[in-house]
Design a protein around this motif. Structure first.
Motif, PDB file in Angstrom:
ATOM      1  N   ILE A 103      72.760  20.508  69.377  1.00 22.70           N
ATOM      2  CA  ILE A 103      74.123  20.780  69.926  1.00 22.70           C
ATOM      3  C   ILE A 103      74.923  19.621  70.668  1.00 22.70           C
ATOM      4  O   ILE A 103      75.945  19.114  70.233  1.00 22.70           O
ATOM      5  N   TYR A 104      73.872  19.160  71.458  1.00 24.71           N
ATOM      6  CA  TYR A 104      74.460  17.986  72.388  1.00 24.71           C
ATOM      7  C   TYR A 104      74.869  16.800  71.458  1.00 24.71           C
ATOM      8  O   TYR A 104      75.656  15.871  71.684  1.00 24.71           O
ATOM      9  N   LYS A 105      74.053  16.604  70.347  1.00 25.31           N
ATOM     10  CA  LYS A 105      74.373  15.298  69.405  1.00 25.31           C
ATOM     11  C   LYS A 105      75.275  15.525  68.400  1.00 25.31           C
ATOM     12  O   LYS A 105      75.584  14.741  67.485  1.00 25.31           O
ATOM     13  N   LYS A 106      75.800  16.864  68.499  1.00 23.68           N
ATOM     14  CA  LYS A 106      76.828  17.351  67.344  1.00 23.68           C
ATOM     15  C   LYS A 106      76.356  17.209  66.169  1.00 23.68           C
ATOM     16  O   LYS A 106      76.735  16.901  65.062  1.00 23.68           O
ATOM     17  N   GLN A 107      75.107  17.422  65.896  1.00 23.48           N
ATOM     18  CA  GLN A 107      74.532  17.617  64.751  1.00 23.48           C
ATOM     19  C   GLN A 107      74.501  19.214  63.895  1.00 23.48           C
ATOM     20  O   GLN A 107      73.771  19.333  62.986  1.00 23.48           O
ATOM     21  N   ASP A 164      78.446  23.020  61.471  1.00 17.23           N
ATOM     22  CA  ASP A 164      79.985  23.713  61.510  1.00 17.23           C
ATOM     23  C   ASP A 164      80.091  24.525  62.863  1.00 17.23           C
ATOM     24  O   ASP A 164      78.882  24.775  63.568  1.00 17.23           O
ATOM     25  N   ASP A 165      81.198  25.057  63.393  1.00 14.76           N
ATOM     26  CA  ASP A 165      81.240  25.970  64.396  1.00 14.76           C
ATOM     27  C   ASP A 165      80.560  27.232  64.552  1.00 14.76           C
ATOM     28  O   ASP A 165      79.949  27.813  65.415  1.00 14.76           O
ATOM     29  N   THR A 215      76.898  26.518  65.564  1.00 13.98           N
ATOM     30  CA  THR A 215      76.945  26.114  66.901  1.00 13.98           C
ATOM     31  C   THR A 215      77.113  27.272  67.701  1.00 13.98           C
ATOM     32  O   THR A 215      76.458  27.610  68.723  1.00 13.98           O
ATOM     33  N   TYR A 254      75.157  20.458  81.102  1.00 12.76           N
ATOM     34  CA  TYR A 254      75.447  20.374  79.692  1.00 12.76           C
ATOM     35  C   TYR A 254      75.512  21.899  79.412  1.00 12.76           C
ATOM     36  O   TYR A 254      76.243  22.393  78.689  1.00 12.76           O
TER      37      TYR A 254
END
Length: 1122
Positions: A1071-1075, A1078-1079, A1082, A1113
């Protein structure tokens, strides 16, 4: 009555429009008198002025071209007209009159065809007697009549080929026996026969005569070439061109003879350039049409040798840029274009080795022209052989090109830059890994250029006492011009040598594809480009600098922002309402560069400039120059702004949308080609009064069209702008969607392939926009129109690029619109039929020709051929998304064996790229098949297990993915195979080293867990799986990883309690690396973290409290996803 009609003709020939109208009305009245046609006939036969006889013939033709009018003519008058017209055809010499009379005879033949005693027999006898005459004058006259009549009514004479073609062959045999084959009679017979070739297919007797006559035809062409009249040769050679276009199968048995003839002519420097260009161009066509025969008869090597020899014949002091639109139509340029076609249509593994054998000694040659031609060869083959070069030759070739960039001769360096630019354009992404070696070379040259520019600028103007040094990039080696003229090229504000374009071309194409890899190089690169953009430099130099910045923005995106204020300051100096003519190209480039920045540097950075930019666009569209290239740039900027302001475009659409629509449907880009009968067309078009001339037969149609490039580019940009408006502005563009669709659809058959591709893009974009707007009725209508048209284009368009593009973008439509894209079974059959027929080489663009060797299945395809297969293979699973699974299963069952066969072929020939796309296309099909995947489980599962041991990483990756997809969609059918699949994956994860492939092993295991966790020995599998997480490259698989975590947490919690901390770390990091893809994924992942916190606080705290950054975070995550 003759005097009255002569007065009418005089009136029509006048310049007074009113008198023309009156004369036309009088002629309409005169036609009521049966004698009027005889009078017109007598005038045509008279010795009056040519213009009068021509108008008389034209009026006669227009009247009797209609069957109903001819039937009203008394029988005795009909006989007189027919007899007199034949006599005129013999006696008349003026081309205009003769052509019109031939059209009259063509119309009469058509009218008389159904009668018992056809007039055609008389005409054929008339032609035969004269063409066969031993008197050269008589035979020339007869053959001239033959050509004129074939031109006028080929469809009528095509029914008498059994008579005509023996006559044609007889004339050639007689000419050979007489020892002179370059006679007017032979020329006329060759030219006349050309008109019949479109109709000859299927007439076996005529076909056999043509095949047997080819050696004589070539002998005649050789005689015409030796004679030296280029116009005569090119007119005669049209028969070979026509065979290639209309009856290519007739060439098969004589390919060797034809090609050898062409190569002899091409090599002969004593012949006119235009003659050599004609045959060299045909060689390119022959390579496309008969590549299998050429390979089997070992004709590739000699053809390459001659093409390279011709390329090397250009003098080195020729300052022509091979690849600019201004380049001359010389034999060397024609040979270069033919080499390009050969690369596109020949199998690279057969084409590249013999070419390299030619290039290796040439690159070492002391003759600069050989070195230059070698680099040009390397550049032009980059598109057609991109895959092979990238896999086997790139590093070696790049080292050679780098050496060429430092050659002592300027034009050799220019060619090396061209090759580098071509590599950068076509060998992506492979070439990007060589950035550390290539960029310093480009930067050095750019730095040298900037220093040279600065050296020429001082307070007293440029230093004209010194010529650039010989090792300078700006030195024009061996160009024999006066010292004063050479020095003048370097004055402030004057154009630099156009060779600089090649260096900037290489720089741009390389930089725009680097993506984030360009960031470390930005300080050096931008410093050099700002030096080029100094105001004292020439307009052309600054134009190239701005173009380079646009290319850099494509890769750098927001990383360009530190330089943005200075770039905008430079652009503002160019974005002016009025500018001198010399600055107009710079202004256009400034507009294009601003458009690139709008698209690339981030919406938030452009919003403050949006209003002023749009106002500038509106002002310039209204008051700016009436120039298609300028309008194109404005459309480009407007469409880029739409991606920034989105639905706010609603307020400005009414101000300019009509102008864009006008550019879309404008006919200014396609101009009628003026025919030989232009004068008569003009005379007839000067009146609005009908003489029953408004509806004419086919012979009055325009001969063709010529394309105006600036207007074509404007049209293409206008179409693409509409597509972007539909994509970015949502409901704001809804009122214009229907008219946009209709206007673009009108252009979809445009003669220019780039316009056709733009139309495909736009129509697909409109369909997706209608879907997103929820306009079900509009979407249905659009698909009912577009899908059959797309199927027709796939089948009939002969441009490979258009079909490739259509296969690609149509897949995006199916992926987005899915079940609403295909409205009925008929449309499904159309698309399936196209995909199937691409696989079996039945499309027009595939030029399927038998080689005559009996082993067609073993023939090797060019990269273009394979790209067609690949795009069709990739379209098929996306096509499945538009169908119900049961229907798609029927189609899949009919086609999947083709994939299996292609896979076996790719294994046999060891072509890893082909194996990779086949595994991938099969894997993607299971999503559309859903539960029907079980039907194919037993056949495909062993195939994919074998694929896990493939030597190619991408093939293995796709095989792992395919196993997982097959399992998750086959469900219960797969359960008994879990041990075998897990064993294969277990062995693979031990030996696998490729990060993306490892990620797909993890994804496959996750799918097995999601489908049936009870069949997975979690105690052994889970630790190994978690130790290979988080994912490294193929992060899309995080969706399945998170689903597996959820299933384990719900259904097998005891087995994962010991691993909860590891699962938390993996999930939080992704999640932190935006990997997360889609939403939804997440949100699901955050929900799992929350549940673990609630139920297992100790494990959660161990991870959350590892350090303050993680703690903060995680808390932020909880607040955001509350």
């Amino acid at each position: 009555m003759e005097a009255a009609i002569l007065d009418i003709i005089s009136g029509i020939l006048g310049t007074d429009t009113e008198r023309i109208r009156q004369s036309t009305a009088k002629m309409m009245k005169a036609y009521e008198n049966p004698d009027s046609l005889l009078v017109l006939t007598q005038i045509v036969m008279s010795d009056r002025a040519v213009q009068e006889r021509h108008i008389a013939a034209m009026l006669l033709k227009k009247r009797i071209s209609k069957l109903r009018h001819w039937q009203l003519v008394p029988a005795e008058h009909q006989a007189a007209i027919k007899t007199n017209m034949l006599q005129v055809l013999i006696a008349v010499k003026e081309k205009t009159v003769k052509g019109t009379v031939a059209q009259i005879i063509g119309s009469l033949v058509r009218h008389e065809a159904e009668k018992e005693h056809s007039w055609m027999e008389e005409i054929l006898k008339f032609i035969y007697e004269r063409c066969s005459s031993p008197d050269p004058t008589e035979s020339e006259r007869g053959s001239s009549i033959f050509t004129t009549l074939m031109d006028a009514a080929p469809d009528q004479f095509s029914n008498h080929m059994d008579t005509i073609f023996p006559l044609f062959a007889g004339v050639l045999v007689t000419a050979e026996a007489n020892g002179n084959m370059a006679t007017p009679t032979v020329f006329n017979m060759l030219a006349g026969t050309c008109y019949l070739l479109p109709f000859v297919s299927g007439h076996s007797g005529a076909e056999q005569i043509v095949v047997k006559a080819i050696p004589l035809i070539l002998k005649a062409l050789g005689a015409f070439a030796e004679k030296g009249d280029s116009q005569e040769f090119m007119g005669a050679f049209d028969i070979i061109d026509a065979m290639g276009e209309y009856v290519p199968h007739l060439l098969t048995g004589n390919v060797k003879l034809i090609l050898e003839f062409c190569l002899v002519i091409a090599s002969n420097q004593q012949l006119e350039d235009s003659i050599r260009v004609q045959v060299i161009t045909f060689v390119g066509s022959l390579m496309r049409l008969k590549k299998k025969v050429i390979m089997k008869q070992k004709l590739l090597e000699p053809t390459l040798a001659v093409m390279f020899e011709v390329m090397c014949q250009d003098p080195l002091d020729d300052d022509d840029d091979y690849f600019s639109s201004e380049s001359s139509n010389s034999p060397s340029n024609a040979a270069t274009q033919t080499l390009d076609l050969m690369a596109l249509h020949m199998a690279p593994e057969k084409f590249i080795p013999p070419l390299l054998q030619l290039l290796e000694p040439a690159l070492q040659s002391p003759q600069p022209v050989l070195r230059r031609s070698s680099f040009i060869c390397m550049g032009v083959i980059a598109e057609g052989c991109s895959e092979a070069i990238g896999n086997k030759y790139l590093e070696v070739m790049l080292n050679i090109v780098k050496a060429g960039i430092f050659d002592s001769v300027m034009l050799v360096r220019v060619a090396a830059f061209f090759a580098l630019g071509q590599f950068s354009e076509y060998l992506q992404p492979t070439i990007c890994k060589f950035a550390p070696q290539i960029l310093p070379v480009l930067f050095d040259y750019l730095s040298q250029l900037v220093m040279e520019l600065k050296a020429g600028h001082n307070s007293n103007g440029p230093n004209l006492d010194s010529v650039p040094a010989k090792d300078s990039i700006m030195y024009l080696d061996k160009i024999q011009i006066k010292r004063r003229s050479l020095l003048a090229k370097y004055r402030i504000g004057t154009p630099e040598p156009k060779h600089m374009d090649r260096m900037f071309y290489a720089l741009e194409t390389f930089c725009e594809n680097l993506e984030d890899d360009i960031v470390p190089h930005l300080p050096t690169l931008m410093d050099r480009l700002f030096g080029v953009l100094e105001p004292q430099n020439s307009y052309r130099m600054r134009e190239m600098g701005l173009s380079a910045i646009a290319a850099v923005s494509t890769a750098a995106k927001v990383h360009l922002m530190p330089y943005f204020p200075r770039i905008m300051s430079i652009l503002q100096g160019c974005l002016v309402k009025e500018c001198p003519k010399e600055m107009q190209s710079l202004r256009i480039q400034a507009i294009d560069t601003l458009a690139a920045l709008c698209r690339e540097v981030g919406k938030d950075n452009i919003i403050p400039l949006a209003d002023d930019t749009m106002n500038f666009c509106l002002m310039m569209l209204e008051d700016g120059p009436d120039d298609p290239e300028f309008r194109r740039s404005i459309y480009n900027l407007m469409s880029s702004l739409s991606s920034v302001v989105n639905e706010s475009m609603a307020s400005v659409f009414p101000k300019f949308i009509d102008r864009i629509m006008e550019s879309v449907i404008s006919s200014e880009d396609v101009l009628p080609h003026v025919s030989d009968n232009a004068e008569e067309d003009l005379i007839l078009d000067t009146t609005d009064v009908e003489i029953d001339l408004d509806q004419t037969d086919d012979e009055d149609d325009q001969d063709g069209y010529q394309v105006e490039n600036d207007y074509v580019i404007e049209k293409e940009e206008a179409i693409m702008a509409l597509k972007e408006f539909a994509a970015h502005t949502g409901a704001a563009f809804a009122p214009y969607l229907q008219s946009a669709f209709e206007n673009v659809y009108k252009m979809i058959d445009h003669p220019q392939d780039d316009v056709r591709k733009a139309c495909i893009d736009a129509i697909c974009g409109f369909i997706v926009a209608l879907y997103k707007l929820g306009d079900a009725a509009g979407l249905k209508r659009a698909c009912e129109i577009a899908i059959p048209k797309f199927a027709h284009m796939m089948r009939t368009d002969d441009e490979v690029g258009v079909v490739l593009h259509l296969l690609d973008v149509l897949g995006d439509v199916f992926k987005d619109v899915q079940l609403q894209a295909i409205n009925n079974q008929e449309h499904a059959e159309l698309i399936f039929g196209c995909i199937r027929d691409v696989f079996t080489n039945k499309m027009a663009c595939q030029f399927n020709e038998e080689s005559g060797g009996g082993d067609e299945e073993d023939s090797e395809e060019s990269e273009n051929d394979e790209m067609l297969f690949e795009n069709a293979a990739n379209l098929f699973p996306l096509f499945g998304l538009a169908l119900q699974p049961e229907l798609f299963s029927l189609y899949f069952g009919r086609l999947y064996q083709f994939y299996v066969q292609r896979l076996a072929k790719a294994k046999e020939r060891d072509i890893p790229e082909h194996r990779a796309y086949i595994y991938g296309a099969l894997a993607d099909s299971f999503k559309a098949l859903k539960g029907c995947s079980a039907t194919y489980f037993d056949g495909l599962c062993p195939l994919f297990i074998t694929g896990t041991k493939d030597s190619d990483a991408k093939s293995r990756q796709n095989s792992y993915y395919a196993l997982g997809e097959l399992v998750i969609h086959s469900e219960e059918k797969s359960f008994e195979s879990y041990p075998a699949i897990l064993q294969a994956l277990s062995e693979a994860i031990v030996r696998e080293s490729h990060p993306a492939a490892l990620d797909n092993i993890c994804g496959a295991v996750a799918r097995l867990i999601v489908t049936n966790p009870d069949s997975v020995p979690l105690a052994q599998v889970l630790p190994v799986l978690l130790n290979h997480l988080p994912l490294k490259e193929d992060v899309v698989e995080n969706d399945m990883i998170q689903k597996a975590f959820r299933v384990l947490y719900v259904k097998a919690r005891p087995s994962i309690v010991a691993h909860l901390e590891q699962i938390l770390v993996i999930t939080i990091e992704a999640i932190y690396k935006k990997q997360m893809p889609d939403d939804e994924t997440t949100e699901s992942a955050v929900a799992l973290i929350k549940e673990i916190r609630a139920n297992y606080p100790e494990q959660f705290n161990q991870v959350s409290n590892a350090n303050p950054e993680v703690f903060n975070y995680v808390q932020t995550l909880f607040i955001y996803w509350k």
